[in-house]
Design a protein around this motif. Structure first.
Motif, PDB file in Angstrom:
ATOM      1  N   ILE A 287       0.851  -1.314   0.007  1.00 56.14           N
ATOM      2  CA  ILE A 287       0.048   0.135  -0.015  1.00 56.14           C
ATOM      3  C   ILE A 287       1.042   1.215   0.040  1.00 56.14           C
ATOM      4  N   GLU A 288       0.272   2.407  -0.580  1.00 51.76           N
ATOM      5  CA  GLU A 288       1.057   3.573  -0.559  1.00 51.76           C
ATOM      6  C   GLU A 288       0.033   4.588   0.066  1.00 51.76           C
ATOM      7  N   PRO A 289       0.171   4.688   1.672  1.00 50.53           N
ATOM      8  CA  PRO A 289      -0.802   5.458   2.143  1.00 50.53           C
ATOM      9  C   PRO A 289      -0.623   7.008   1.980  1.00 50.53           C
ATOM     10  N   ASP A 290      -1.595   7.896   2.490  1.00 53.74           N
ATOM     11  CA  ASP A 290      -1.569   9.275   2.348  1.00 53.74           C
ATOM     12  C   ASP A 290      -0.381  10.020   3.427  1.00 53.74           C
ATOM     13  N   MET A 291      -0.204   9.264   4.554  1.00 57.46           N
ATOM     14  CA  MET A 291       0.750   9.724   5.505  1.00 57.46           C
ATOM     15  C   MET A 291       1.265   8.506   6.159  1.00 57.46           C
ATOM     16  N   ILE A 292       2.354   8.631   6.478  1.00 61.05           N
ATOM     17  CA  ILE A 292       3.102   7.657   7.485  1.00 61.05           C
ATOM     18  C   ILE A 292       3.936   8.251   8.556  1.00 61.05           C
ATOM     19  N   THR A 293       3.504   7.794   9.817  1.00 55.34           N
ATOM     20  CA  THR A 293       4.108   8.404  10.953  1.00 55.34           C
ATOM     21  C   THR A 293       5.054   7.353  11.448  1.00 55.34           C
ATOM     22  N   CYS A 294       6.312   7.877  12.044  1.00 49.62           N
ATOM     23  CA  CYS A 294       7.446   6.776  12.229  1.00 49.62           C
ATOM     24  C   CYS A 294       8.126   7.707  13.451  1.00 49.62           C
ATOM     25  N   ALA A 295       8.970   6.919  14.113  1.00 47.15           N
ATOM     26  CA  ALA A 295       9.802   7.535  15.363  1.00 47.15           C
ATOM     27  C   ALA A 295      10.622   6.182  15.765  1.00 47.15           C
ATOM     28  N   LYS A 296      10.982   6.025  16.919  1.00 48.48           N
ATOM     29  CA  LYS A 296      11.762   4.896  17.636  1.00 48.48           C
ATOM     30  C   LYS A 296      12.867   4.310  16.856  1.00 48.48           C
ATOM     31  N   GLY A 297      12.704   3.533  15.715  1.00 54.77           N
ATOM     32  CA  GLY A 297      13.997   2.904  15.028  1.00 54.77           C
ATOM     33  C   GLY A 297      14.709   4.015  14.132  1.00 54.77           C
ATOM     34  N   LEU A 298      13.709   5.308  13.909  1.00 52.87           N
ATOM     35  CA  LEU A 298      14.539   6.117  13.123  1.00 52.87           C
ATOM     36  C   LEU A 298      15.871   6.841  13.840  1.00 52.87           C
ATOM     37  N   THR A 299      16.021   6.714  15.003  1.00 54.18           N
ATOM     38  CA  THR A 299      17.433   6.910  15.524  1.00 54.18           C
ATOM     39  C   THR A 299      17.944   5.924  16.361  1.00 54.18           C
ATOM     40  N   SER A 300      17.254   4.698  16.436  1.00 46.76           N
ATOM     41  CA  SER A 300      17.510   3.466  17.222  1.00 46.76           C
ATOM     42  C   SER A 300      17.418   3.817  18.729  1.00 46.76           C
ATOM     43  N   GLY A 301      16.723   4.803  18.957  1.00 43.35           N
ATOM     44  CA  GLY A 301      16.668   4.978  20.260  1.00 43.35           C
ATOM     45  C   GLY A 301      17.793   5.939  21.008  1.00 43.35           C
ATOM     46  N   TYR A 302      18.719   6.288  20.158  1.00 48.44           N
ATOM     47  CA  TYR A 302      19.709   6.992  20.951  1.00 48.44           C
ATOM     48  C   TYR A 302      19.155   8.425  21.302  1.00 48.44           C
ATOM     49  N   LEU A 303      18.170   9.093  20.496  1.00 44.67           N
ATOM     50  CA  LEU A 303      17.784  10.429  20.852  1.00 44.67           C
ATOM     51  C   LEU A 303      16.401  10.440  20.288  1.00 44.67           C
ATOM     52  N   PRO A 304      15.652  11.235  20.956  1.00 45.42           N
ATOM     53  CA  PRO A 304      13.976  11.288  20.406  1.00 45.42           C
ATOM     54  C   PRO A 304      13.949  12.194  19.254  1.00 45.42           C
ATOM     55  N   LEU A 305      13.261  11.525  18.162  1.00 45.96           N
ATOM     56  CA  LEU A 305      12.736  12.138  17.048  1.00 45.96           C
ATOM     57  C   LEU A 305      11.872  11.272  16.555  1.00 45.96           C
ATOM     58  N   GLY A 306      10.734  11.993  15.955  1.00 46.94           N
ATOM     59  CA  GLY A 306       9.697  11.353  15.231  1.00 46.94           C
ATOM     60  C   GLY A 306       9.547  12.120  13.920  1.00 46.94           C
ATOM     61  N   ALA A 307       8.508  11.696  13.028  1.00 47.56           N
ATOM     62  CA  ALA A 307       8.138  12.364  11.510  1.00 47.56           C
ATOM     63  C   ALA A 307       6.773  12.126  11.205  1.00 47.56           C
TER      64      ALA A 307
END
Length: 462
Positions: A287-307
């Motif tokens: 599927i190709e959604p309209d929006m994707i939310t991500c975080a966690k593995g984006l930095t492998s937990g080394y620092l907080p970040l989401g998108a």
């Protein structure tokens, strides 16, 4: 790497003192309010690879991978160096009026990795605020298009999307006791999609038909002119690693397109390698959604970040000739140090071919997981990629919530005693170890799970 008992210096507090301060002053997430002053959390004192060490020098496999997030493992010196260098170069700048090289490069990189036309990246502080941003974007869009009533979000029972007011509103973990308010006018839940729960004699295909029909029925019941979005985790992780039946995601996306409903794919857990791909939406579930939310593995937990990643199609509708502000943001949006951590994390995953490693090891991981079904105490052993869940059963008709919690607690304690940390969820334990786990370490992990299940089975008379 820690291998000996913690031996504090003259000016350092002892483990006992630290635990005392923790009990007296630290209100933990999801704390039980009747026991918060007497809890005894493990004091983690070191980590390396897939392992943690407590203050007594005992080593544990980190089964949950932190909180579904430590993809590249602990103790990465090059990550520490990248973070340190950016701190000295530029620790912070306002995302309202400036940009930085790390944020610009990361936004471009995420757009390249995301499927389809998801080319617009709004940086947040974590998963909850990423989901909050997605939902606020839905509100913004429909207000702009003159559809102020098109705000209801369809969500799923057992789904978890965060702890902010909006993200908690669309979370459907109905067995969690809470005294928090949510905005019930903005959400409509559809029933559990877990194939394990299907009635006897119902095929997986028929179950899929029923679950897809649940979504269309809900849209028609609420009214297509009132339903703004459907939010769905590709795998319902905190709900117990629930894998919807094959074809479910593609068919629900088609229904969303039919009724002009925005499809939000919550990949806070499944994104960045957990299923062997940068994102699971397209590469795993087509599927190709309209929006994707991500975080966690984006930095492998080394620092907080989401998108929150938004498609070009949606951005075009949100944009216009008049100067209307998308007045959503956070002080630490696009934090340059967090962005550098994400870029280094992606670099390591690419260089070490970690996604390929996950795809190579996942079949064996799932084979060892499925084998746990031989225990009578295991009702279901399910998962995908490097995600797994054991759902226990008490063996008694009409089992109580207390009995199920007792089972889960016993399994959690047995695993911990044997050197494995899992995440207990009532009668379930879930795990998502660092993606760098080797085949030998997979065996180590499941050997402990087998011993724990043998022990708890005897305790409960199975």
């Amino acid at each position: 790497m820690l291998t000996e008992n913690r031996n504090p210096g003259a000016n350092e507090p002892s483990a006992e003192t630290l635990k005392s301060w923790d009990r007296e002053h630290f209100l933990h997430p999801w704390a039980s309010m009747d026991t918060s002053a007497s809890h005894d959390h493990m004091l983690v004192d070191g980590a390396d690879g897939i392992y943690l060490w407590d203050s007594n020098g005992r080593r544990y496999i980190d089964g949950p991978g932190g909180m579904w997030c430590v993809q590249i493992g602990y103790g990465r010196q090059e990550m520490a160096d990248a973070i340190s260098n950016q701190v000295m170069k530029l620790p912070y700048t306002s995302p309202w009026t400036t940009t930085t090289e790390p944020s610009a490069v990361l936004a471009k990189k995420i757009a390249e990795l995301a499927p389809g036309d998801l080319n617009n990246v709004f940086f947040t502080t974590g998963g909850s605020t990423a989901v909050d941003t997605a939902l606020r974007a839905v509100h913004f869009l429909n207000n702009r298009l003159g559809r102020p009533g098109k705000k209801v979000v369809i969500a799923r029972e057992k789904g978890y999307h965060g702890s902010t007011y909006l993200s908690a509103t669309v979370s459907g973990k109905e067995r969690d006791k809470t005294r928090f308010d949510v905005e019930k006018r903005l959400v409509h839940f559809i029933p559990n999609v877990n194939p394990y729960m299907r009635p006897d004699g119902t095929s997986v295909e028929d179950w899929c038909d029923e679950k897809v029909a649940d979504l269309e029925k809900a849209i028609l019941e609420v009214g297509p002119d009132k339903v703004g979005a459907f939010i769905a985790e590709p795998i319902l992780c905190s709900g117990g690693v629930i894998v919807p039946p094959p074809g479910y995601h593609r068919r629900t996306l088609e229904i969303c397109r039919k009724y002009d409903v925005i499809y939000i794919s919550d990949e806070v857990v499944t994104g960045f390698g957990r299923l062997g791909h940068w994102f699971a939406s397209k590469d795993v579930f087509d599927i190709e959604p309209d929006m994707i939310t991500c975080a966690k593995g984006l930095t492998s937990g080394y620092l907080p970040l989401g998108a929150c990643i938004i498609s070009d199609r949606i951005m075009e509708q949100m944009s216009g000739p008049d100067n209307v502000l998308f007045s959503n943001g956070y002080t630490y949006s696009a934090h340059p140090v967090s962005c550098v951590a994400a870029l280094k994390n992606i670099e390591i995953i690419e260089r070490e071919e970690i996604l390929e490693r996950v795809r190579h090891n996942a079949p064996y991981f799932q084979e060892r997981l499925s084998a746990l079904s031989k225990f009578a105490i295991v009702g279901d052993a399910r998962g995908m990629g490097l995600l797994g869940c054991i759902e226990g059963r008490t063996g008694r008709e009409g089992s109580t919530l207390e009995a199920e919690r007792d089972l889960g607690a016993k399994l959690d304690a047995a695993c911990e005693e044997l050197g494995l940390l899992v995440r207990p969820l009532i009668n379930m334990c879930v795990f998502s170890p660092p993606l760098i786990i080797t085949r030998e370490q997979i065996d180590e992990m499941f050997d402990i799970l087998e011993k724990a299940l043998e022990q708890v089975s005897k305790e409960l008379g199975f």
